[in-house]
Write an enzyme that holds these catalytic residues in place. Structure first.
Site, PDB file in Angstrom:
ATOM      1  N   CYS A 124      48.231  37.748   7.894  1.00 18.02           N
ATOM      2  CA  CYS A 124      48.285  36.701   6.949  1.00 18.02           C
ATOM      3  C   CYS A 124      47.079  36.207   6.380  1.00 18.02           C
ATOM      4  O   CYS A 124      46.658  35.192   6.060  1.00 18.02           O
ATOM      5  CB  CYS A 124      48.822  35.141   7.871  1.00 18.02           C
ATOM      6  N   ALA A 125      46.182  37.552   6.401  1.00 16.19           N
ATOM      7  CA  ALA A 125      44.955  37.189   5.521  1.00 16.19           C
ATOM      8  C   ALA A 125      44.949  38.522   4.731  1.00 16.19           C
ATOM      9  O   ALA A 125      43.704  39.444   4.837  1.00 16.19           O
ATOM     10  CB  ALA A 125      43.798  36.890   6.500  1.00 16.19           C
TER      11      ALA A 125
END
Length: 169
Positions: free
Chosen positions: A127-128
């Site tokens: 998620c980055a």
């Protein structure tokens, strides 16, 4: 809560449409207008027990155990020249999360092979996605290992042995 019939009160929470469960909109009649689904009772009970556990053991003890496992993991991973470790090399600026890659092996393959051995890790972009441009993993992601309070030194030895085995294959 009691609301008199003449009062015009807007609902403050919506979802789980109750008696009109096939509808997508919250009912506008009483009392259903204010009954937004079933509370997550098991989740609330689990959160309560988790807080009790943390209070019993203490955050310092939990942290201390996680740091010892993470330190051991990092020391042993540094001995494997085919393992790339991302992030701080020491514990000063690190929590119990270690992201790695194994030379020549896709991160998703590593995760799959570890999962086959009952070892749970997270692979991919976590998620980055933007950080992967910075660390040079935008086409492969990383394998994220997160030692926790319920892990043991034997667990760390098992993952280290598995990483060696995956590289050799």
């Amino acid at each position: 809560m009691f609301i008199r019939d003449e009062a015009q009160v807007e609902s403050f929470k919506e979802g789980g449409t109750g008696s009109n469960s096939s509808d997508m909109k919250q009912p506008d009649f009483m009392p259903d207008k204010f009954e937004s689904g079933t509370l997550n009772t098991p989740g609330i009970a689990g959160l309560c027990e988790g807080i009790k556990f943390i209070k019993k053991i203490g955050m310092k003890e939990i942290y201390k155990h996680e740091v010892l496992l993470t330190e051991y993991l990092l020391v042993e991973l540094k001995k494997l020249d085919y393992v790339k470790i991302y992030g701080p090399k020491d514990l000063k600026d690190r929590c119990a999360v270690v992201s790695i890659n194994i030379d020549g092996v896709d991160s998703s393959t590593v995760g799959y092979k570890l999962n086959e051995k009952g070892i749970a890790v997270r692979t991919g972009y976590h998620c980055a996605p933007l950080i992967h441009n910075v660390i040079g993993t935008n086409n492969k992601g990383t394998v994220r290992i997160s030692p926790g309070y319920f892990n043991t030194f034997k667990d760390i030895e098992t993952i280290l042995k598995s990483i060696v085995d995956i590289y050799k294959q």
